[in-house]
Design an enzyme around this catalytic site. Sequence first.
Site, PDB file in Angstrom:
ATOM      1  N   GLY A  45       0.847  -1.186   0.000  1.00 20.57           N
ATOM      2  CA  GLY A  45       0.000   0.000   0.000  1.00 20.57           C
ATOM      3  C   GLY A  45       0.882   1.235   0.000  1.00 20.57           C
ATOM      4  CD  GLN A  50       3.390   5.812   2.816  1.00 20.99           C
ATOM      5  OE1 GLN A  50       2.440   5.253   2.278  1.00 20.99           O
ATOM      6  NE2 GLN A  50       4.376   5.151   3.394  1.00 20.99           N
ATOM      7  CB  CYS A  98       5.126   2.151   7.553  1.00 21.61           C
ATOM      8  SG  CYS A  98       4.621   3.652   6.700  1.00 21.61           S
ATOM      9  CG  LEU A  99       6.874   1.343   1.556  1.00 26.22           C
ATOM     10  CD1 LEU A  99       6.355   1.707   0.171  1.00 26.22           C
ATOM     11  CD2 LEU A  99       7.992   0.324   1.466  1.00 26.22           C
ATOM     12  CG  HIS A 140      -0.561   1.048   7.497  1.00 20.25           C
ATOM     13  ND1 HIS A 140       0.380   0.653   8.406  1.00 20.25           N
ATOM     14  CD2 HIS A 140       0.095   1.844   6.596  1.00 20.25           C
ATOM     15  CE1 HIS A 140       1.551   1.194   8.086  1.00 20.25           C
ATOM     16  NE2 HIS A 140       1.407   1.912   6.986  1.00 20.25           N
ATOM     17  CD  GLU A 141      -1.117   2.236   2.863  1.00 18.91           C
ATOM     18  OE1 GLU A 141      -0.706   3.404   2.685  1.00 18.91           O
ATOM     19  OE2 GLU A 141      -0.363   1.299   3.181  1.00 18.91           O
ATOM     20  CG  HIS A 144       0.286   6.733   5.533  1.00 23.27           C
ATOM     21  ND1 HIS A 144       1.390   7.194   6.217  1.00 23.27           N
ATOM     22  CD2 HIS A 144       0.519   5.421   5.309  1.00 23.27           C
ATOM     23  CE1 HIS A 144       2.247   6.188   6.393  1.00 23.27           C
ATOM     24  NE2 HIS A 144       1.738   5.100   5.861  1.00 23.27           N
TER      25      HIS A 144
HETATM   26 NI    NI Z   1       2.609   3.199   5.805  1.00 26.14          NI
END
Ligand code: NI
Length: 192
Positions: A45, A50, A98-99, A140-141, A144
Amino acid sequence: MVYPVAVYGHPVLRKVAKDITPDHEGLSDIIENMWETMYKSDGIGLAAPQVNKSIRLFVIDATPLEEDFPELEGFKRVFINARIVERTGEEDIQDEGCLSLPTIREEVKRPSQITIEYLDEDFNPITETYSGFAARVVQHEYDHIEGILFIDHLSPLKKRLLKSKLNRISRGEVDIDYKILTPVVATRGKRR
Ligand code: NI
């Protein structure tokens, strides 16, 4: 085009993102580039903040995990202007990464079922209810675009234990194979 991924400490990750309209400049390119960036960094995702865009857009392709989590079968979507309208079900605990928080993995507690209203890539309104791991990935997304990171759900003690790791991440001192965007620190000519 692959975007650099904003990491912990970058202010864009803390903003509440804004709704967009169908005529948002370069939207189809942005979505295309987000897919590319996500696949390149092995994510399932990716949210627009991000990649340094404070807009309510995130993409999910959780199909690589569908063998372990049947509820993820065929789960590939674009979410625009999303709003979670209901969170129900038992709280559920699972590992998350998470990235924007490379090298960190922690158990996160989340409601096991959610209902979300959003627009798809063609701006068709959709309401869906997800449970299990699908509900987790969406939350989670969604966090963000609300300026929230998964570490915000951890206990104060756990967060304290991550402090030095987080500082290293914000200085870009991480060994990963995707491009990152670190916070710009005003040095006023001083160099260490
Ligand atoms: Ni993330």
